[in-house]
Scaffold this motif. Structure first.
Motif, PDB file in Angstrom:
ATOM      1  N   THR A  68      33.785  -1.503 -43.574  1.00  0.00           N
ATOM      2  CA  THR A  68      33.839  -0.667 -44.768  1.00  0.00           C
ATOM      3  C   THR A  68      35.005  -1.064 -45.667  1.00  0.00           C
ATOM      4  OG1 THR A  68      32.868   1.118 -43.473  1.00  0.00           O
ATOM      5  CG2 THR A  68      33.818   1.731 -45.588  1.00  0.00           C
ATOM      6  N   VAL A  69      36.153  -1.379 -45.057  1.00  0.00           N
ATOM      7  CA  VAL A  69      37.305  -1.820 -45.847  1.00  0.00           C
ATOM      8  C   VAL A  69      36.946  -3.089 -46.623  1.00  0.00           C
ATOM      9  CG1 VAL A  69      39.644  -2.789 -45.729  1.00  0.00           C
ATOM     10  CG2 VAL A  69      39.051  -0.780 -44.354  1.00  0.00           C
ATOM     11  N   LEU A  70      36.328  -4.046 -45.930  1.00  0.00           N
ATOM     12  CA  LEU A  70      35.971  -5.298 -46.611  1.00  0.00           C
ATOM     13  C   LEU A  70      34.910  -5.061 -47.684  1.00  0.00           C
ATOM     14  CD1 LEU A  70      37.142  -8.157 -46.217  1.00  0.00           C
ATOM     15  CD2 LEU A  70      37.722  -6.593 -44.366  1.00  0.00           C
ATOM     16  N   ALA A  71      33.973  -4.160 -47.412  1.00  0.00           N
ATOM     17  CA  ALA A  71      32.945  -3.853 -48.409  1.00  0.00           C
ATOM     18  C   ALA A  71      33.582  -3.274 -49.674  1.00  0.00           C
ATOM     19  CB  ALA A  71      31.924  -2.881 -47.816  1.00  0.00           C
ATOM     20  N   ARG A  72      34.528  -2.350 -49.494  1.00  0.00           N
ATOM     21  CA  ARG A  72      35.194  -1.750 -50.668  1.00  0.00           C
ATOM     22  C   ARG A  72      36.024  -2.780 -51.426  1.00  0.00           C
ATOM     23  NH1 ARG A  72      37.263   4.378 -48.987  1.00  0.00           N
ATOM     24  NH2 ARG A  72      35.283   5.044 -48.090  1.00  0.00           N
ATOM     25  N   LEU A  73      36.706  -3.650 -50.682  1.00  0.00           N
ATOM     26  CA  LEU A  73      37.519  -4.683 -51.344  1.00  0.00           C
ATOM     27  C   LEU A  73      36.606  -5.636 -52.133  1.00  0.00           C
ATOM     28  CD1 LEU A  73      40.068  -5.488 -48.476  1.00  0.00           C
ATOM     29  CD2 LEU A  73      40.548  -4.240 -50.595  1.00  0.00           C
ATOM     30  N   ASN A  74      35.440  -5.978 -51.548  1.00  0.00           N
ATOM     31  CA  ASN A  74      34.497  -6.866 -52.238  1.00  0.00           C
ATOM     32  C   ASN A  74      33.879  -6.193 -53.466  1.00  0.00           C
ATOM     33  OD1 ASN A  74      34.361  -9.487 -51.026  1.00  0.00           O
ATOM     34  ND2 ASN A  74      33.613  -8.483 -49.167  1.00  0.00           N
ATOM     35  N   GLU A  75      33.569  -4.898 -53.323  1.00  0.00           N
ATOM     36  CA  GLU A  75      33.027  -4.138 -54.451  1.00  0.00           C
ATOM     37  C   GLU A  75      33.961  -4.172 -55.651  1.00  0.00           C
ATOM     38  OE1 GLU A  75      30.307  -0.555 -52.714  1.00  0.00           O
ATOM     39  OE2 GLU A  75      32.121   0.020 -53.815  1.00  0.00           O
ATOM     40  N   ILE A  94      36.143  -6.412 -56.320  1.00  0.00           N
ATOM     41  CA  ILE A  94      36.155  -7.760 -56.913  1.00  0.00           C
ATOM     42  C   ILE A  94      34.936  -7.943 -57.820  1.00  0.00           C
ATOM     43  CG2 ILE A  94      35.946 -10.241 -56.414  1.00  0.00           C
ATOM     44  CD1 ILE A  94      37.536  -9.690 -53.812  1.00  0.00           C
ATOM     45  N   GLU A  95      33.763  -7.496 -57.316  1.00  0.00           N
ATOM     46  CA  GLU A  95      32.531  -7.666 -58.089  1.00  0.00           C
ATOM     47  C   GLU A  95      32.559  -6.840 -59.383  1.00  0.00           C
ATOM     48  OE1 GLU A  95      29.392  -6.908 -55.259  1.00  0.00           O
ATOM     49  OE2 GLU A  95      30.197  -8.557 -54.025  1.00  0.00           O
ATOM     50  N   LEU A  96      33.210  -5.680 -59.331  1.00  0.00           N
ATOM     51  CA  LEU A  96      33.313  -4.827 -60.505  1.00  0.00           C
ATOM     52  C   LEU A  96      34.031  -5.572 -61.643  1.00  0.00           C
ATOM     53  CD1 LEU A  96      32.441  -1.888 -60.978  1.00  0.00           C
ATOM     54  CD2 LEU A  96      34.808  -1.201 -60.508  1.00  0.00           C
ATOM     55  N   ASP A  97      35.022  -6.380 -61.242  1.00  0.00           N
ATOM     56  CA  ASP A  97      35.737  -7.243 -62.183  1.00  0.00           C
ATOM     57  C   ASP A  97      36.278  -6.451 -63.375  1.00  0.00           C
ATOM     58  OD1 ASP A  97      36.818  -9.543 -63.144  1.00  0.00           O
ATOM     59  OD2 ASP A  97      34.951 -10.309 -64.021  1.00  0.00           O
ATOM     60  N   ASP A  98      36.930  -5.335 -63.073  1.00  0.00           N
ATOM     61  CA  ASP A  98      37.455  -4.434 -64.109  1.00  0.00           C
ATOM     62  C   ASP A  98      38.975  -4.380 -63.934  1.00  0.00           C
ATOM     63  OD1 ASP A  98      38.411  -2.274 -65.546  1.00  0.00           O
ATOM     64  OD2 ASP A  98      36.747  -0.952 -65.001  1.00  0.00           O
ATOM     65  N   VAL A 137      40.554  -1.451 -62.317  1.00  0.00           N
ATOM     66  CA  VAL A 137      40.346  -1.204 -60.880  1.00  0.00           C
ATOM     67  C   VAL A 137      41.024  -2.319 -60.084  1.00  0.00           C
ATOM     68  CG1 VAL A 137      38.639  -0.935 -59.053  1.00  0.00           C
ATOM     69  CG2 VAL A 137      38.149  -0.093 -61.373  1.00  0.00           C
ATOM     70  N   PRO A 138      42.058  -1.972 -59.310  1.00  0.00           N
ATOM     71  CA  PRO A 138      42.781  -3.023 -58.586  1.00  0.00           C
ATOM     72  C   PRO A 138      41.879  -3.724 -57.571  1.00  0.00           C
ATOM     73  CG  PRO A 138      43.526  -0.840 -57.888  1.00  0.00           C
ATOM     74  CD  PRO A 138      42.603  -0.629 -59.052  1.00  0.00           C
ATOM     75  N   SER A 139      41.944  -5.041 -57.555  1.00  0.00           N
ATOM     76  CA  SER A 139      41.171  -5.809 -56.580  1.00  0.00           C
ATOM     77  C   SER A 139      42.018  -6.965 -56.067  1.00  0.00           C
ATOM     78  CB  SER A 139      39.887  -6.352 -57.207  1.00  0.00           C
ATOM     79  OG  SER A 139      40.139  -7.588 -57.833  1.00  0.00           O
ATOM     80  N   LEU A 140      41.563  -7.598 -54.989  1.00  0.00           N
ATOM     81  CA  LEU A 140      42.290  -8.747 -54.436  1.00  0.00           C
ATOM     82  C   LEU A 140      42.463  -9.841 -55.480  1.00  0.00           C
ATOM     83  CD1 LEU A 140      40.501  -9.083 -50.960  1.00  0.00           C
ATOM     84  CD2 LEU A 140      42.686  -7.958 -51.458  1.00  0.00           C
ATOM     85  N   MET A 141      41.527  -9.889 -56.452  1.00  0.00           N
ATOM     86  CA  MET A 141      41.549 -10.974 -57.413  1.00  0.00           C
ATOM     87  C   MET A 141      42.325 -10.644 -58.685  1.00  0.00           C
ATOM     88  SD  MET A 141      40.325 -13.040 -55.483  1.00  0.00           S
ATOM     89  CE  MET A 141      39.620 -14.632 -55.908  1.00  0.00           C
ATOM     90  N   MET A 181      51.370 -10.753 -54.100  1.00  0.00           N
ATOM     91  CA  MET A 181      50.898 -10.559 -52.724  1.00  0.00           C
ATOM     92  C   MET A 181      51.320  -9.193 -52.191  1.00  0.00           C
ATOM     93  SD  MET A 181      48.884 -12.777 -51.517  1.00  0.00           S
ATOM     94  CE  MET A 181      48.928 -12.234 -49.815  1.00  0.00           C
ATOM     95  N   LEU A 182      52.469  -8.694 -52.664  1.00  0.00           N
ATOM     96  CA  LEU A 182      52.880  -7.362 -52.240  1.00  0.00           C
ATOM     97  C   LEU A 182      51.844  -6.335 -52.690  1.00  0.00           C
ATOM     98  CD1 LEU A 182      55.127  -5.689 -50.845  1.00  0.00           C
ATOM     99  CD2 LEU A 182      56.116  -5.325 -53.106  1.00  0.00           C
ATOM    100  N   GLU A 183      51.340  -6.478 -53.913  1.00  0.00           N
ATOM    101  CA  GLU A 183      50.286  -5.566 -54.396  1.00  0.00           C
ATOM    102  C   GLU A 183      49.015  -5.719 -53.574  1.00  0.00           C
ATOM    103  OE1 GLU A 183      49.439  -5.570 -58.602  1.00  0.00           O
ATOM    104  OE2 GLU A 183      51.582  -5.483 -59.098  1.00  0.00           O
ATOM    105  N   VAL A 184      48.727  -6.962 -53.171  1.00  0.00           N
ATOM    106  CA  VAL A 184      47.560  -7.191 -52.314  1.00  0.00           C
ATOM    107  C   VAL A 184      47.711  -6.410 -50.996  1.00  0.00           C
ATOM    108  CG1 VAL A 184      46.350  -8.927 -50.918  1.00  0.00           C
ATOM    109  CG2 VAL A 184      46.902  -9.416 -53.303  1.00  0.00           C
ATOM    110  N   ALA A 185      48.901  -6.539 -50.370  1.00  0.00           N
ATOM    111  CA  ALA A 185      49.146  -5.847 -49.101  1.00  0.00           C
ATOM    112  C   ALA A 185      49.017  -4.336 -49.289  1.00  0.00           C
ATOM    113  CB  ALA A 185      50.527  -6.217 -48.556  1.00  0.00           C
ATOM    114  N   GLU A 186      49.536  -3.834 -50.423  1.00  0.00           N
ATOM    115  CA  GLU A 186      49.453  -2.394 -50.689  1.00  0.00           C
ATOM    116  C   GLU A 186      48.007  -1.947 -50.898  1.00  0.00           C
ATOM    117  OE1 GLU A 186      52.270  -2.034 -53.857  1.00  0.00           O
ATOM    118  OE2 GLU A 186      53.936  -1.642 -52.491  1.00  0.00           O
TER     119      GLU A 186
END
Lengths: 253, 253
Positions: free
Chosen positions: B71-78, B80-84, B87-91, B96-101
């Motif tokens: 579920t965590v990976l699904a939300r993180l992927n969602e 990314i796909e939203l591309d907004d 909305v914070p995403s891995l991309m 990297m600190l923000e990524v970890a957060e």
């Protein structure tokens, strides 16, 4: 590096005890540290030996709450001092199986007592033990007693048992210990197993207690306390580190 | 021998993931087994790689309840796909600190959701993660995210982090890994660390996923799936066993 603090490890994590059951006998090793708070490091014995030469030899190694293990040993000693055939004790049990059952029942009783006192503070206390030895006419045996009092036994297939912080020291045992391992190799194996544990968990500490019970000797064949400045242990530890590093370098990527 | 079943280990015990943070880059290794019941062994990926060449590379390794990690990976992927950008995403995280957060917050949110569903059955579910990577203009970083969403970071003093069944494979890392270890030695070290774990815990299983992210490359420099019949891994494992046995014999008692 030391482990980051992880929840739920409990106080089992500050002990490492290991016993090997071999054709030639039993080799036992324990550390002695009971509390690894920064300014509250104490040394207590975790290995207890009971002998009646030519009749029996029993060893008990303990991990877990000191309040439990000390009370269990006190009750077991009381029963021995009572010297009453109606009251089961380590010295009047007929077989090692009865010894394991007696230790298991005492551990279970004490754990229930201690927990009932602690419940109001929602703390958990528990302990586990290794019981090893031989009774005249019986075979040499090694048991692991769980906090609930039930137990498992070492066998040809599973020639060693561990309590406490057991994982760091397991890979070396898996690779070198079999039933037909010599007592001399077995002593080396438990010391190197402890060495890996000492390096990886700062709360397991020197000095160490080692004991050997040879098959059919019906006594403690050898016992030794290894102090932090023991030259022999330090040399073995350094030689093992060097050998591992050299082996690592020699492996082709 | 495999471990006797011990209470309280939880489902973290059926995974081993390790990450090394070195001057030359990051080396990551995970197993893939998610359930080790006798007739229910499944292979799921536990390593997830996200790349935008010349901009960022992010790796996530997971241990724990599959219901949480998926579920965590699904939300993180969602996200990314939203591309907004709102909305914070891995991309779109700046550092990297923000990524970890972001991973920590998502993990914490999902854990609370899943636990509220499971509470009626008094089961506990949790997961932890390694997050590694580099963002353009930033340094290469490696984090361990706890189930509660908080995290710790690898450093020069602590050049590796582990999740899951971490103890069996720790002694070898403690002995050979430092910040200046080469990537080639680092790959050898994580594979031998995994090898010790595979031998000591039957529920950690092949195949393995390995990835290398070189410092400042801003991409996955190397990735490799190691299958159970991988000749190279088997040869390395056998050579290490032989070397350990020889080293053991050479140590003087």
């Amino acid at each position: 590096m030391p482990d980051p603090i992880r929840a739920g490890e409990g106080d089992h994590a500050v002990t490492y005890c290991v016993g090997l059951l071999l054709d030639a006998g039993i080799v036992l090793l324990s550390d002695t540290r009971t509390n690894a708070g920064l300014d509250n490091i104490a040394v207590y014995r975790k290995m207890f030996l009971f002998e009646k030469p030519d009749d029996r030899v029993v060893a008990i190694l303990t991990a877990g709450s000191l309040s439990i293990t000390q009370t269990v040993l006190a009750r077991l000693n009381e029963a021995i001092e009572l010297d009453d055939d109606e009251v089961p004790s380590l010295m009047n049990c007929d077989t090692m199986l009865e010894v394991a059952e007696l230790v298991g029942k005492t551990l279970s009783d004490v754990t229930v007592d201690v927990r009932s006192k602690m419940e109001r503070m929602s703390q958990k206390a528990s302990a586990s033990m290794l019981v090893a030895g031989q009774r005249k006419g019986g075979v040499i045996r090694l048991f692991l007693i769980y906090p609930e009092g039930n137990f498992i036994e070492a066998s040809n297939d599973t020639p060693y048992l561990q309590i406490g912080e057991h994982k760091y020291g397991k890979p070396i045992l898996d690779r070198v210990v079999q039933s037909n391992t010599s007592l001399s190799d077995a002593k080396k194996a438990v010391l190197l197993s402890m060495d890996s544990t000492l390096r990886s968990n700062l709360s397991v500490g020197m000095p160490l207690d080692m004991a050997v019970i040879e098959t059919d000797a019906l006594k403690v064949s050898e016992k030794r306390r290894i102090e932090p400045d023991d030259d022999h242990f330090r040399a073995m530890s350094a030689a093992w580190s060097d050998a591992l590093r050299r082996s690592f370098e020699d492996i082709e990527v």
